[in-house]
Design a protein around this motif. Structure first.
Motif, PDB file in Angstrom:
ATOM      1  N   GLN A  18     -44.015  14.749 -24.603  1.00  0.00           N
ATOM      2  CA  GLN A  18     -44.371  15.516 -25.736  1.00  0.00           C
ATOM      3  C   GLN A  18     -42.782  15.884 -26.215  1.00  0.00           C
ATOM      4  OE1 GLN A  18     -45.634  16.544 -22.944  1.00  0.00           O
ATOM      5  NE2 GLN A  18     -47.638  16.366 -23.268  1.00  0.00           N
ATOM      6  N   SER A  19     -42.582  16.119 -27.502  1.00  0.00           N
ATOM      7  CA  SER A  19     -41.213  16.453 -27.963  1.00  0.00           C
ATOM      8  C   SER A  19     -41.472  17.011 -29.398  1.00  0.00           C
ATOM      9  CB  SER A  19     -40.150  15.349 -28.130  1.00  0.00           C
ATOM     10  OG  SER A  19     -38.911  15.787 -28.169  1.00  0.00           O
ATOM     11  N   SER A  20     -40.755  18.409 -29.596  1.00  0.00           N
ATOM     12  CA  SER A  20     -40.860  18.722 -30.871  1.00  0.00           C
ATOM     13  C   SER A  20     -39.273  19.280 -31.354  1.00  0.00           C
ATOM     14  CB  SER A  20     -41.699  20.107 -30.738  1.00  0.00           C
ATOM     15  OG  SER A  20     -42.904  19.688 -30.577  1.00  0.00           O
ATOM     16  N   LYS A  21     -39.124  19.223 -32.752  1.00  0.00           N
ATOM     17  CA  LYS A  21     -38.242  19.737 -33.404  1.00  0.00           C
ATOM     18  C   LYS A  21     -38.343  20.540 -34.473  1.00  0.00           C
ATOM     19  CE  LYS A  21     -34.963  15.840 -31.924  1.00  0.00           C
ATOM     20  NZ  LYS A  21     -34.232  14.975 -32.420  1.00  0.00           N
ATOM     21  N   THR A  22     -37.734  21.597 -34.852  1.00  0.00           N
ATOM     22  CA  THR A  22     -37.880  22.373 -36.141  1.00  0.00           C
ATOM     23  C   THR A  22     -36.341  22.629 -36.842  1.00  0.00           C
ATOM     24  OG1 THR A  22     -39.585  23.422 -35.018  1.00  0.00           O
ATOM     25  CG2 THR A  22     -38.770  24.614 -36.874  1.00  0.00           C
ATOM     26  N   SER A  71     -34.826  24.595 -32.468  1.00  0.00           N
ATOM     27  CA  SER A  71     -35.557  24.141 -31.284  1.00  0.00           C
ATOM     28  C   SER A  71     -35.795  22.626 -31.079  1.00  0.00           C
ATOM     29  CB  SER A  71     -36.729  24.889 -31.365  1.00  0.00           C
ATOM     30  OG  SER A  71     -37.558  24.580 -30.070  1.00  0.00           O
ATOM     31  N   TYR A  72     -35.264  22.110 -29.876  1.00  0.00           N
ATOM     32  CA  TYR A  72     -35.544  20.892 -29.578  1.00  0.00           C
ATOM     33  C   TYR A  72     -36.208  20.973 -28.230  1.00  0.00           C
ATOM     34  CZ  TYR A  72     -34.882  15.681 -28.498  1.00  0.00           C
ATOM     35  OH  TYR A  72     -34.893  14.514 -27.942  1.00  0.00           O
ATOM     36  N   SER A  73     -37.524  20.546 -27.964  1.00  0.00           N
ATOM     37  CA  SER A  73     -37.972  20.904 -26.670  1.00  0.00           C
ATOM     38  C   SER A  73     -38.950  19.701 -26.222  1.00  0.00           C
ATOM     39  CB  SER A  73     -38.958  22.121 -26.740  1.00  0.00           C
ATOM     40  OG  SER A  73     -40.030  21.919 -27.787  1.00  0.00           O
ATOM     41  N   SER A 118     -43.862  17.238 -34.387  1.00  0.00           N
ATOM     42  CA  SER A 118     -44.234  17.428 -32.954  1.00  0.00           C
ATOM     43  C   SER A 118     -44.655  15.856 -32.893  1.00  0.00           C
ATOM     44  CB  SER A 118     -45.286  18.140 -32.704  1.00  0.00           C
ATOM     45  OG  SER A 118     -44.887  19.439 -32.575  1.00  0.00           O
ATOM     46  N   TRP A 119     -44.011  14.763 -32.063  1.00  0.00           N
ATOM     47  CA  TRP A 119     -44.312  13.515 -31.890  1.00  0.00           C
ATOM     48  C   TRP A 119     -45.658  13.456 -31.174  1.00  0.00           C
ATOM     49  CZ3 TRP A 119     -39.417  14.950 -32.830  1.00  0.00           C
ATOM     50  CH2 TRP A 119     -38.940  14.355 -33.621  1.00  0.00           C
ATOM     51  N   GLU A 120     -46.219  14.212 -30.602  1.00  0.00           N
ATOM     52  CA  GLU A 120     -47.724  14.169 -29.792  1.00  0.00           C
ATOM     53  C   GLU A 120     -48.586  14.420 -31.117  1.00  0.00           C
ATOM     54  OE1 GLU A 120     -45.235  16.026 -29.135  1.00  0.00           O
ATOM     55  OE2 GLU A 120     -45.766  17.922 -28.456  1.00  0.00           O
ATOM     56  N   GLY A 127     -46.538  10.244 -28.228  1.00  0.00           N
ATOM     57  CA  GLY A 127     -45.373  10.832 -27.718  1.00  0.00           C
ATOM     58  C   GLY A 127     -44.155  10.717 -28.445  1.00  0.00           C
ATOM     59  N   ALA A 128     -43.128  11.328 -27.763  1.00  0.00           N
ATOM     60  CA  ALA A 128     -41.792  10.842 -28.227  1.00  0.00           C
ATOM     61  C   ALA A 128     -41.275   9.754 -27.582  1.00  0.00           C
ATOM     62  CB  ALA A 128     -40.990  12.169 -28.117  1.00  0.00           C
ATOM     63  N   PHE A 129     -41.164   9.826 -26.109  1.00  0.00           N
ATOM     64  CA  PHE A 129     -40.640   8.507 -25.590  1.00  0.00           C
ATOM     65  C   PHE A 129     -40.964   8.760 -23.881  1.00  0.00           C
ATOM     66  CE2 PHE A 129     -37.307  11.682 -27.099  1.00  0.00           C
ATOM     67  CZ  PHE A 129     -37.591  12.632 -26.141  1.00  0.00           C
ATOM     68  N   LYS A 130     -40.841   7.770 -23.404  1.00  0.00           N
ATOM     69  CA  LYS A 130     -41.019   7.801 -21.814  1.00  0.00           C
ATOM     70  C   LYS A 130     -39.844   8.345 -21.274  1.00  0.00           C
ATOM     71  CE  LYS A 130     -44.055   3.713 -21.558  1.00  0.00           C
ATOM     72  NZ  LYS A 130     -44.618   2.776 -20.461  1.00  0.00           N
ATOM     73  N   ALA A 162     -39.899  -5.325 -25.275  1.00  0.00           N
ATOM     74  CA  ALA A 162     -38.531  -4.631 -25.866  1.00  0.00           C
ATOM     75  C   ALA A 162     -38.758  -3.141 -26.298  1.00  0.00           C
ATOM     76  CB  ALA A 162     -37.899  -5.318 -27.033  1.00  0.00           C
ATOM     77  N   GLY A 163     -37.654  -2.362 -26.106  1.00  0.00           N
ATOM     78  CA  GLY A 163     -37.832  -1.153 -26.426  1.00  0.00           C
ATOM     79  C   GLY A 163     -37.410  -0.162 -25.520  1.00  0.00           C
ATOM     80  N   ASP A 164     -36.813   0.744 -25.775  1.00  0.00           N
ATOM     81  CA  ASP A 164     -36.153   1.790 -24.978  1.00  0.00           C
ATOM     82  C   ASP A 164     -37.333   2.284 -23.683  1.00  0.00           C
ATOM     83  OD1 ASP A 164     -37.565   3.468 -27.140  1.00  0.00           O
ATOM     84  OD2 ASP A 164     -36.946   5.316 -26.194  1.00  0.00           O
ATOM     85  N   ASP A 165     -38.609   2.195 -24.114  1.00  0.00           N
ATOM     86  CA  ASP A 165     -39.262   2.477 -23.244  1.00  0.00           C
ATOM     87  C   ASP A 165     -39.682   1.507 -21.718  1.00  0.00           C
ATOM     88  OD1 ASP A 165     -40.406   0.811 -24.971  1.00  0.00           O
ATOM     89  OD2 ASP A 165     -42.193   2.091 -25.462  1.00  0.00           O
ATOM     90  N   PRO A 170     -34.865   5.120 -20.859  1.00  0.00           N
ATOM     91  CA  PRO A 170     -36.190   5.563 -21.994  1.00  0.00           C
ATOM     92  C   PRO A 170     -35.489   6.764 -22.895  1.00  0.00           C
ATOM     93  CG  PRO A 170     -36.754   6.097 -19.941  1.00  0.00           C
ATOM     94  CD  PRO A 170     -35.581   5.249 -19.739  1.00  0.00           C
ATOM     95  N   ALA A 171     -35.747   6.786 -24.182  1.00  0.00           N
ATOM     96  CA  ALA A 171     -35.279   7.915 -24.930  1.00  0.00           C
ATOM     97  C   ALA A 171     -34.051   7.835 -25.587  1.00  0.00           C
ATOM     98  CB  ALA A 171     -35.419   9.391 -24.437  1.00  0.00           C
ATOM     99  N   TRP A 172     -33.304   6.633 -25.167  1.00  0.00           N
ATOM    100  CA  TRP A 172     -32.053   6.217 -25.777  1.00  0.00           C
ATOM    101  C   TRP A 172     -31.876   5.067 -26.636  1.00  0.00           C
ATOM    102  CZ3 TRP A 172     -28.875  10.243 -25.707  1.00  0.00           C
ATOM    103  CH2 TRP A 172     -29.124  11.276 -24.810  1.00  0.00           C
ATOM    104  N   ALA A 173     -31.387   4.981 -27.557  1.00  0.00           N
ATOM    105  CA  ALA A 173     -31.202   3.444 -28.311  1.00  0.00           C
ATOM    106  C   ALA A 173     -30.596   2.502 -27.451  1.00  0.00           C
ATOM    107  CB  ALA A 173     -30.324   3.829 -29.647  1.00  0.00           C
ATOM    108  N   GLU A 174     -29.654   2.774 -26.677  1.00  0.00           N
ATOM    109  CA  GLU A 174     -28.816   2.040 -25.652  1.00  0.00           C
ATOM    110  C   GLU A 174     -29.925   1.042 -24.994  1.00  0.00           C
ATOM    111  OE1 GLU A 174     -26.374   3.629 -22.757  1.00  0.00           O
ATOM    112  OE2 GLU A 174     -25.937   1.589 -21.796  1.00  0.00           O
ATOM    113  N   GLY A 175     -30.934   1.690 -24.656  1.00  0.00           N
ATOM    114  CA  GLY A 175     -32.061   0.806 -23.928  1.00  0.00           C
ATOM    115  C   GLY A 175     -32.629  -0.074 -24.625  1.00  0.00           C
ATOM    116  N   ALA A 176     -32.994   0.382 -25.794  1.00  0.00           N
ATOM    117  CA  ALA A 176     -33.646  -0.240 -26.971  1.00  0.00           C
ATOM    118  C   ALA A 176     -32.945  -1.812 -27.109  1.00  0.00           C
ATOM    119  CB  ALA A 176     -34.021   0.391 -28.070  1.00  0.00           C
ATOM    120  N   VAL A 177     -31.624  -1.556 -27.293  1.00  0.00           N
ATOM    121  CA  VAL A 177     -30.736  -2.753 -27.664  1.00  0.00           C
ATOM    122  C   VAL A 177     -30.898  -3.616 -26.427  1.00  0.00           C
ATOM    123  CG1 VAL A 177     -28.495  -3.492 -28.246  1.00  0.00           C
ATOM    124  CG2 VAL A 177     -29.337  -1.412 -29.343  1.00  0.00           C
TER     125      VAL A 177
END
Ligand SMILES: Cc1cc2nc3c(=O)[nH]c(=O)nc-3n(C[C@H](O)[C@H](O)[C@H](O)COP(=O)(O)OP(=O)(O)OC[C@H]3O[C@@H](n4cnc5c(N)ncnc54)[C@H](O)[C@@H]3O)c2cc1C
Length: 216
Positions: A18-22, A71-73, A118-120, A127-130, A162-165, A170-177
């Motif tokens: 899970q991940s949330s930003k406001t 907040s980023y949680s 809230s990505w979840e 959810g947001a990412f692995k 393919a994908g950061d997951d 995981p959770a970084w664009a580098e892994g997606a590329v």
């Protein structure tokens, strides 16, 4: 039947978190003002064990509108935000920040409507990412190396992930590329193509660069 049991296990056990930003917009980057008492910025990027967890500041130069990610949680910290409306999330975050910056009136700078995610809570996101958590190396290894299919049974060849997951980051664009490039190489190879000798692809140099395989 498209994947081995070991790969299914890896895909299943590396769960999305899970991940949330406001965010709020503010009239100007007031945090850049110097506090005469300390000689430092009035406010800065703030990592805390209070419920905001991470507060990030974005400015476009002095005197221009700016934004605060109040907040980023992640994980259970994000779940605490889930039931709350955007206004309540802002209120909770501001009251936590007021305790950290008692002399700063953040509220008076807020303009416009706040935004929260809230990505979840978003359909299809799961959810947001692995996260590559302790114990996950073996699973990341299985997913990441799946594009090397020469030793797979015929029935499991020809599908590429393919994908950061499915990467080691995981959770970084580098892994997606990285995994995107791996998958492209895999598809090309599957259809009988090859890289130019002077420009080898990830599978051509796999023996030298492959991630270390640990015992299960
Ligand atoms: C909250 C959050 C914070 C992040 N922070 C950072 C960070 O600070 N730094 C960083 O490097 N990375 C960060 N990332 C990770 C980064 O966003 C991802 O690594 C990257 O976006 C993954 O790229 P991708 O192309 O693999 O997948 P995606 O960007 O997810 O693209 C997949 C696309 O496929 C589409 N799609 C899905 N199903 C179908 C279908 N059936 N048909 C057609 N299209 C479909 C989706 O709509 C989507 O557009 C963050 C991610 C999140 C969620």
């Amino acid at each position: 039947s498209l994947f081995s049991q070991d790969l299914w296990m890896a895909l299943d056990r590396t769960r999305y978190m899970q991940s949330s930003k406001t965010f709020v917009m503010v009239d100007e980057p007031f945090w850049l003002e110097q506090d005469p008492q300390t000689g430092r910025d009035r406010m800065s990027m703030t990592l805390t064990d209070r419920l905001t967890r991470g507060t990030y500041l974005f400015d476009d130069g002095p005197g221009k509108p700016a934004a605060i990610c109040l907040s980023y949680s992640w994980m259970s910290d994000s779940l605490k935000m889930l039931p709350h409306s955007v206004d309540r999330r802002v209120e909770l975050a501001l009251s936590a920040l007021e305790k950290i910056y008692p002399d700063l009136d953040i509220r008076s700078h807020i303009v416009g409507e706040p935004v929260t995610v809230s990505w979840e809570d978003d359909p299809y996101f799961l959810g947001a990412f692995k996260g590559a958590l302790p114990g996950h190396y073996r699973y990341n290894h299985r997913m990441y190396t799946h594009f090397m299919q020469q030793d797979l049974p015929e029935s499991e060849r020809g599908i590429f992930l393919a994908g950061d997951d499915v990467s080691f980051t995981p959770a970084w664009a580098e892994g997606a590329v990285q995994t995107g490039l791996n998958a492209v190489w895999g598809v090309m190879t599957h259809f009988g193509g090859a890289c130019h000798e002077s420009n080898p692809g990830p599978g051509d140099v796999f023996a030298d660069l492959a991630p270390v395989q640990l015992e299960d």
